[in-house]
Design a protein around this motif. Structure first.
Motif, short mmCIF file in Angstrom:
data_model
loop_
_atom_site.label_atom_id
_atom_site.label_comp_id
_atom_site.label_asym_id
_atom_site.label_seq_id
_atom_site.Cartn_x
_atom_site.Cartn_y
_atom_site.Cartn_z
N PRO A 104 0.82 -1.22 0.00
CA PRO A 104 0.00 0.00 0.00
C PRO A 104 0.85 1.27 0.00
N ALA A 105 1.92 1.29 0.80
CA ALA A 105 2.79 2.48 0.85
C ALA A 105 3.45 2.73 -0.50
N ALA A 106 3.84 1.67 -1.20
CA ALA A 106 4.48 1.82 -2.52
C ALA A 106 3.49 2.41 -3.52
N LEU A 107 2.25 2.00 -3.44
CA LEU A 107 1.22 2.53 -4.34
C LEU A 107 1.00 4.02 -4.08
N LEU A 108 0.90 4.40 -2.80
CA LEU A 108 0.74 5.82 -2.46
C LEU A 108 1.95 6.64 -2.88
N ALA A 110 4.00 5.98 -5.34
CA ALA A 110 4.02 6.09 -6.80
C ALA A 110 3.11 7.23 -7.26
N VAL A 111 1.95 7.37 -6.62
CA VAL A 111 1.04 8.47 -6.96
C VAL A 111 1.67 9.80 -6.58
N ALA A 112 2.24 9.88 -5.37
CA ALA A 112 2.89 11.12 -4.91
C ALA A 112 4.04 11.50 -5.83
N ASP A 113 4.82 10.52 -6.26
CA ASP A 113 5.93 10.80 -7.18
C ASP A 113 5.42 11.37 -8.49
N ARG A 114 4.33 10.81 -9.00
CA ARG A 114 3.76 11.30 -10.26
C ARG A 114 3.32 12.76 -10.11
N ILE A 115 2.72 13.09 -8.98
CA ILE A 115 2.28 14.48 -8.74
C ILE A 115 3.49 15.41 -8.64
N HIS A 116 4.51 14.98 -7.93
CA HIS A 116 5.72 15.80 -7.80
C HIS A 116 6.37 16.03 -9.17
N ARG A 117 6.54 14.98 -9.95
CA ARG A 117 7.16 15.12 -11.27
C ARG A 117 6.33 16.01 -12.18
N ALA A 118 5.00 15.88 -12.12
CA ALA A 118 4.12 16.70 -12.97
C ALA A 118 4.24 18.18 -12.63
N ASN A 119 4.67 18.47 -11.42
CA ASN A 119 4.83 19.86 -10.99
C ASN A 119 6.29 20.31 -11.01
N GLY A 120 7.14 19.53 -11.65
CA GLY A 120 8.54 19.89 -11.81
C GLY A 120 9.36 19.75 -10.54
N SER A 125 10.13 10.53 -1.10
CA SER A 125 10.19 9.18 -0.54
C SER A 125 9.48 9.15 0.81
N SER A 126 8.79 10.23 1.14
CA SER A 126 8.11 10.34 2.43
C SER A 126 6.69 9.78 2.35
N ILE A 127 6.44 8.73 3.09
CA ILE A 127 5.09 8.17 3.11
C ILE A 127 4.12 9.17 3.73
N LEU A 128 4.59 9.99 4.66
CA LEU A 128 3.72 11.02 5.24
C LEU A 128 3.25 11.97 4.16
N ARG A 129 4.15 12.43 3.31
CA ARG A 129 3.77 13.33 2.22
C ARG A 129 2.77 12.64 1.30
N ALA A 130 2.98 11.36 1.02
CA ALA A 130 2.07 10.61 0.15
C ALA A 130 0.67 10.54 0.76
N VAL A 131 0.59 10.27 2.05
CA VAL A 131 -0.70 10.19 2.73
C VAL A 131 -1.38 11.56 2.78
N LEU A 132 -0.60 12.62 3.00
CA LEU A 132 -1.17 13.97 3.02
C LEU A 132 -1.74 14.34 1.64
N LEU A 133 -1.05 13.97 0.58
CA LEU A 133 -1.57 14.21 -0.76
C LEU A 133 -2.85 13.42 -0.98
N HIS A 134 -2.87 12.17 -0.51
CA HIS A 134 -4.06 11.33 -0.63
C HIS A 134 -5.24 11.99 0.09
N GLY A 135 -4.96 12.67 1.18
CA GLY A 135 -6.00 13.34 1.95
C GLY A 135 -6.51 14.61 1.33
N GLY A 136 -5.92 15.05 0.23
CA GLY A 136 -6.43 16.21 -0.48
C GLY A 136 -5.64 17.48 -0.30
N LEU A 137 -4.50 17.43 0.38
CA LEU A 137 -3.67 18.62 0.52
C LEU A 137 -2.93 18.88 -0.79
N SER A 138 -2.73 20.16 -1.09
CA SER A 138 -1.94 20.52 -2.27
C SER A 138 -0.46 20.41 -1.90
#
Length: 147
Positions: A104-108, A110-120, A125-138
């Motif tokens: 589950p953490a790897a899936l989250l 991967a999504v967070a990495d895609r968002i970071h790359r799309a924004n340059g 590698s922070s699971i906390l950042r991935a979960v915060l993004l999942h929660g709707g934070l910009s």
């Protein structure tokens, strides 16, 4: 009747592909800024999750129907995840991940990495950042959360 948010020549919402930030919110409406920012972040997250889910599912050579049956998630719900109209809650991600040969953490992440790359930005590698993004934070809100 004309729809204000559509480009009728192509039938595509004008906001698709647009970069969103707090500065795009009208100055006279400060009370709506956090909600609009949140809605844009959730939309971007759903799209990133959809692409990631599709990649992981394709890598396992599984159809949407097979994945939905394996995970006991309605097929229509699974399709809405892959279209980016909805995203699963954390318990569903825990159910989905093993069927996609992932943690589950790897899936989250991967999504967070895609968002970071799309924004340059550099991937996180922070699971906390991935979960915060999942929660709707910009990304800006996540950065403020870390500060």
């Amino acid at each position: 009747m004309r729809c204000a948010h559509k480009d009728h020549a192509f039938g595509v919402p004008k906001h698709i592909g647009a970069v969103h930030n707090v500065a795009s919110v009208p100055v006279g409406q400060p009370e709506q800024a956090p909600m609009r920012h949140h809605n844009n972040a959730l939309r971007d997250y759903r799209l990133a999750f959809a692409l990631t889910l599709s990649e992981y599912r394709s890598a396992t050579d599984t159809t949407v129907r097979e994945l939905s049956e394996t995970c006991e998630i309605p097929e229509q719900t699974m399709r809405s995840y892959e279209k980016g109209t909805h995203h699963p809650d954390l318990p569903r991600i825990v159910t989905l991940a093993p069927a996609l040969n992932a943690r589950p953490a790897a899936l989250l992440l991967a999504v967070a990495d895609r968002i970071h790359r799309a924004n340059g930005l550099e991937p996180t590698s922070s699971i906390l950042r991935a979960v915060l993004l999942h929660g709707g934070l910009s990304l800006d809100q996540v950065a403020a959360f870390d500060a």
